[in-house]
Enzyme design. Structure first.
Site, PDB file in Angstrom:
ATOM      1  N   TYR A   1       1.750  28.780  48.009  1.00  0.00           N
ATOM      2  CA  TYR A   1       1.073  29.850  48.741  1.00  0.00           C
ATOM      3  C   TYR A   1      -0.455  29.775  48.666  1.00  0.00           C
ATOM      4  O   TYR A   1      -1.140  30.645  49.200  1.00  0.00           O
ATOM      5  CB  TYR A   1       1.562  31.231  48.264  1.00  0.00           C
TER       6      TYR A   1
ATOM      7  N   ASP B   1      18.190  27.468  42.561  1.00  0.00           N
ATOM      8  CA  ASP B   1      19.363  27.677  43.420  1.00  0.00           C
ATOM      9  C   ASP B   1      20.538  28.251  42.624  1.00  0.00           C
ATOM     10  O   ASP B   1      21.215  29.178  43.077  1.00  0.00           O
ATOM     11  CB  ASP B   1      19.756  26.403  44.184  1.00  0.00           C
TER      12      ASP B   1
ATOM     13  N   ASP C   1       8.783  35.200  45.395  1.00  0.00           N
ATOM     14  CA  ASP C   1       8.788  35.957  46.644  1.00  0.00           C
ATOM     15  C   ASP C   1      10.222  36.127  47.136  1.00  0.00           C
ATOM     16  O   ASP C   1      10.683  37.227  47.463  1.00  0.00           O
ATOM     17  CB  ASP C   1       7.938  35.185  47.675  1.00  0.00           C
TER      18      ASP C   1
ATOM     19  N   LYS D   1      12.464  24.371  39.504  1.00  0.00           N
ATOM     20  CA  LYS D   1      13.159  23.282  40.192  1.00  0.00           C
ATOM     21  C   LYS D   1      12.603  21.961  39.660  1.00  0.00           C
ATOM     22  O   LYS D   1      12.235  21.058  40.420  1.00  0.00           O
ATOM     23  CB  LYS D   1      12.957  23.424  41.710  1.00  0.00           C
TER      24      LYS D   1
HETATM   25 MG    MG Z   1       7.817  38.934  50.046  1.00  0.00          MG
END
Ligand code: MG
Ligand code: NAI
Length: 336
Positions: free
Chosen positions: A121, A206, A230, A173
């Protein structure tokens, strides 16, 4: 009297902010509000989405309670939420979720600590051209610093200790993204040694998403990087009834900004039917941050009490109550 920056926001923002203010007043806590505009309402009033005086106000008060801000779409327009996080280096996004009414799960009580400033991000992206095709490919850069990884993991452990939690799960991950995610995992394993009183485990993103649905009770505090956080935090909001129930704290070294996880809900704005629970719970997190633990506890008990009884429910939770009727019910509980 403690001063805070008050940002009612856009869309349903002013409606749920008004509702939250009524409950704050009924809680007996004394706050002075420096009301400011950001987002679409600031574009309309001042011609820019994040006026300097909003930044100055937050810097002065150190604490803001904000409604959702509409990010006007348009080329080059940055999200104001992202801009605020960057301006004040609000590196920890703390998102607690708790069961308030009987749904699919009983007794959910989880906290997600999301890294708020790094990862994908950061928005470092570009196209890669091949021959005449200038958009043959696109590339986004995931940035993880050792500093950033260590500080978010440390925040999660300190939070767990302060809130008397038993376990921290680091979600990653690192099996695929061996360097970026590996750095976070390494930080987790190192720092966990300094907190022998708190259990530590790491888990792949996951598998975590699946386990959260199968058996959320196996988790307690979760810490993860920006984008995973998020996504997982919306999933976790879904476990307790949806976005209307999920508050968030954005915390940095000097400043903390409290908000609902949801957006400005333009589809129901102006109808007086929004669920103000998430912003009310965000106000409780703010009161705790300000050391007003007594008011926070009473306010949270009142909000949760209305949901537990289940007679007054907003539309998103299958009820008929308006924002004002729900707020009246919370205030009645507070006064009892
Ligand atoms: Mg969000
Ligand atoms: P949204 O969260 O505003 O709405 C998604 C759905 O949930 C809608 O159907 C809405 O009616 C419902 N909903 C959300 N909050 C609710 C509440 N308190 N009570 C009842 N129903 C509720 O997400 P959307 O539509 O993607 O975004 C709308 C705008 O909000 C966009 O401009 C976006 O940029 C902004 N946004 C702002 C955020 C913030 O300020 N922290 C966070 C997320 C989005």
């Amino acid at each position: 009297m403690r001063e805070i920056t008050w940002l009612p926001g856009d869309g349903i923002g002013p409606e749920i902010a008004q509702a939250t203010l009524r409950v704050l007043e009924a809680s007996g806590v004394s706050l002075r509000l420096d009301e400011q505009k950001a987002g679409l309402s600031a574009v309309e009033a001042h011609g820019e989405p994040l006026p300097r005086k909003v930044i100055d106000s937050i810097r002065r008060t150190g604490v803001a309670l904000k409604g959702p801000l509409t990010t006007p779409s348009g080329v080059g327009f940055r999200s104001i939420n992202v801009a605020l996080r960057q301006e004040f280096d609000l590196y920890a996004n703390v998102r607690p979720v708790r069961t308030l009414f009987a749904g699919r799960y009983q007794d959910i009580d989880l906290v997600l600590v999301r890294e708020n400033t790094e990862g994908l991000y950061v928005g470092v992206e570009h196209y890669i051209g091949v021959g005449s095709d200038r958009k043959a490919a696109a590339e986004s850069v995931m940035i993880v610093t050792r500093f950033g990884a260590e500080r978010i993991v440390r925040y999660a452990f300190d939070y767990a200790r302060r809130m008397r939690r038993r376990k921290v799960t680091l979600v990653h991950k690192a099996n695929i993204l061996k360097l970026t995610q590996g750095l976070i995992l390494e930080a987790g394993r190192e720092i966990a040694k300094q907190y022998p009183d708190i259990a530590f485990e790491d888990r792949i993103i996951d598998a975590t998403a699946m386990q959260l649905v199968l058996d959320p009770s196996r988790f307690d505090v979760l810490v993860t990087e920006n984008m995973f956080g998020d996504i997982l935090s919306d999933q976790m909001a879904g476990l307790v009834g949806g976005l209307g129930f999920a508050p968030a704290a954005n915390v940095g070294g000097e400043v903390a900004i409290f908000e609902a996880v949801h957006g400005s809900a333009p589809d129901i704005a102006g109808q007086g039917v929004a669920n103000p629970t998430a912003l009310m719970l965000a106000a409780c997190l703010m009161l705790e941050h300000l050391g007003e633990d007594d008011a926070a506890t009473r306010m949270r008990a009142a909000v949760e009490g209305v949901w537990r009884e289940g007679r007054v429910r907003t539309r998103d939770a299958g009820g008929q109550a308006t924002t004002a009727q729900f707020t009246d019910a919370v205030i009645a509980k507070l006064r009892r």
